[in-house]
Scaffold this active site. Structure first.
Site, short mmCIF file in Angstrom:
data_model
loop_
_atom_site.label_atom_id
_atom_site.label_comp_id
_atom_site.label_asym_id
_atom_site.label_seq_id
_atom_site.Cartn_x
_atom_site.Cartn_y
_atom_site.Cartn_z
N LYS A 1 0.34 0.50 -10.45
CA LYS A 1 0.47 -0.28 -9.19
C LYS A 1 -0.87 -0.22 -8.38
CE LYS A 1 3.86 1.91 -7.69
NZ LYS A 1 4.27 3.12 -8.82
N ARG B 1 10.89 2.09 -1.84
CA ARG B 1 11.03 3.18 -3.19
C ARG B 1 12.51 3.65 -3.22
NH1 ARG B 1 5.88 5.76 -3.87
NH2 ARG B 1 5.93 7.36 -5.66
N ARG C 1 -5.40 11.45 -15.04
CA ARG C 1 -6.04 10.52 -14.12
C ARG C 1 -7.44 11.60 -13.04
NH1 ARG C 1 -1.46 6.97 -11.24
NH2 ARG C 1 -0.91 9.03 -10.10
N ARG D 1 -5.20 14.30 -8.16
CA ARG D 1 -4.20 14.36 -7.11
C ARG D 1 -3.57 15.51 -7.50
NH1 ARG D 1 -1.15 8.75 -6.40
NH2 ARG D 1 0.60 10.20 -6.46
N ARG E 1 8.68 13.42 -10.44
CA ARG E 1 8.47 12.08 -9.65
C ARG E 1 9.01 10.96 -10.57
NH1 ARG E 1 2.13 12.29 -9.58
NH2 ARG E 1 2.32 10.10 -8.88
P1 AMP Z 1 2.40 7.34 -4.85
O1 AMP Z 1 0.84 7.52 -4.40
O2 AMP Z 1 2.80 6.07 -4.55
O3 AMP Z 1 2.56 8.01 -6.13
O4 AMP Z 1 3.18 8.52 -3.88
C1 AMP Z 1 2.96 9.77 -3.83
C2 AMP Z 1 4.05 10.64 -3.24
O5 AMP Z 1 4.09 10.32 -1.86
C3 AMP Z 1 5.36 10.27 -3.71
O6 AMP Z 1 5.67 11.21 -4.94
C4 AMP Z 1 6.49 10.65 -2.85
O7 AMP Z 1 6.54 11.93 -2.35
C5 AMP Z 1 5.64 10.05 -1.58
N1 AMP Z 1 5.84 8.69 -1.13
C6 AMP Z 1 5.10 7.82 -1.31
N2 AMP Z 1 5.68 6.51 -1.00
C7 AMP Z 1 6.97 6.72 -0.52
C8 AMP Z 1 7.96 6.16 -0.15
N3 AMP Z 1 8.15 4.97 -0.10
N4 AMP Z 1 9.23 6.79 0.03
C9 AMP Z 1 9.21 8.03 -0.07
N5 AMP Z 1 8.18 9.04 -0.21
C10 AMP Z 1 6.89 8.13 -0.80
#
Ligand code: AMP
Length: 214
Positions: free
Chosen positions: A13, A88, A127, A161, A172
């Site tokens: 994404k 999400r 990554r 990360r 996740r």
């Molecule tokens: P991402 O960078 O999208 O993989 O997000 C990293 C982490 O941020 C996720 O594993 C969640 O802990 C938190 N997070 C990101 N977006 C959301 C969301 N829309 N709702 C809840 N937690 C989020």
């Protein structure tokens, strides 16, 4: 033009959102990036988010919804935005619909990037990103051409990360299956869902997305 990109962690994404950002002059809104910025800033929200993210869980819906609602009002969103990592959960998807209706806005395309979840652990755990320009790489699938040197800017420092380790990735992916996958049906039932094959080559995925958008 406003887009939502859906798909599990590792689906691509973020990578695709960056490419669409350049191609269509619209802005990527990543709730994960926003939370990581909070963590770096040392804010109270950041401290709470750090714990949740490191465990691989999801931040509370009300916090995320307020964050996105405020962000969409910024001037840089006038041409449109790509939602990456939001919504999400079904409550987030419902809140987004209501929020956009109140702002007189709407979503043009909802696209699910379909991948084999089993393949995502290997994709995510390798990554890394250039600390200077943000270019993304992978130990096995997309290494830098010269070891330790960014292809794009020549930078020599890279970051990984904290939540890209195997244990957190599994959590996740479980959070995705349990809380996020249901929003695919939410949008499909509204007749709004399109899909692309996220196991294809990165350029092919970009081309498929552009075909949908154009
Ligand atoms: P991402 O960078 O999208 O993989 O997000 C990293 C982490 O941020 C996720 O594993 C969640 O802990 C938190 N997070 C990101 N977006 C959301 C969301 N829309 N709702 C809840 N937690 C989020």
């Amino acid at each position: 033009m406003n887009l939502i990109l859906l798909g599990p962690p590792g689906a691509g994404k973020g990578t695709q959102a960056k490419r669409l950002e350049d191609a269509y002059k619209i802005i990527q809104l990543s709730t994960g990036d926003m939370l990581r910025a909070e963590v770096s800033s040392g804010s109270e929200l950041g401290a709470k988010a750090k714990e949740i993210m490191e465990a691989g869980g999801l931040a509370p819906d009300d916090v995320i919804i307020a964050m996105i609602s405020g962000r969409i009002d910024h001037d840089d969103c006038v041409n449109g935005f790509i939602l990456d990592g939001f919504p999400r959960t079904v409550p987030q998807a419902e809140a987004l619909a209501e929020m956009l209706a109140n702002k007189g806005m709407s979503i043009d395309h909802v696209v699910a990037i379909e991948v084999d979840p089993e393949a995502m652990v290997a994709r995510i755990t390798g990554r890394f990103t250039c600390s200077e320009c943000g270019a993304g790489y992978h130990d096995d699938f997309q290494p830098t051409k010269v070891d330790g040197v960014c292809d794009t800017c020549g930078g020599t420092t890279f970051t990984r990360r904290a939540d890209d380790n195997a244990e957190t990735v599994r959590n996740r992916l479980s959070a995705y299956e349990e809380q996020t996958a249901p929003i695919i049906a939410f949008y499909r039932d509204k007749g709004a869902l399109k899909t692309v094959d996220g196991m294809a080559d990165i350029d092919v995925v970009t081309a498929s997305l552009k075909e949908i958008i154009d």
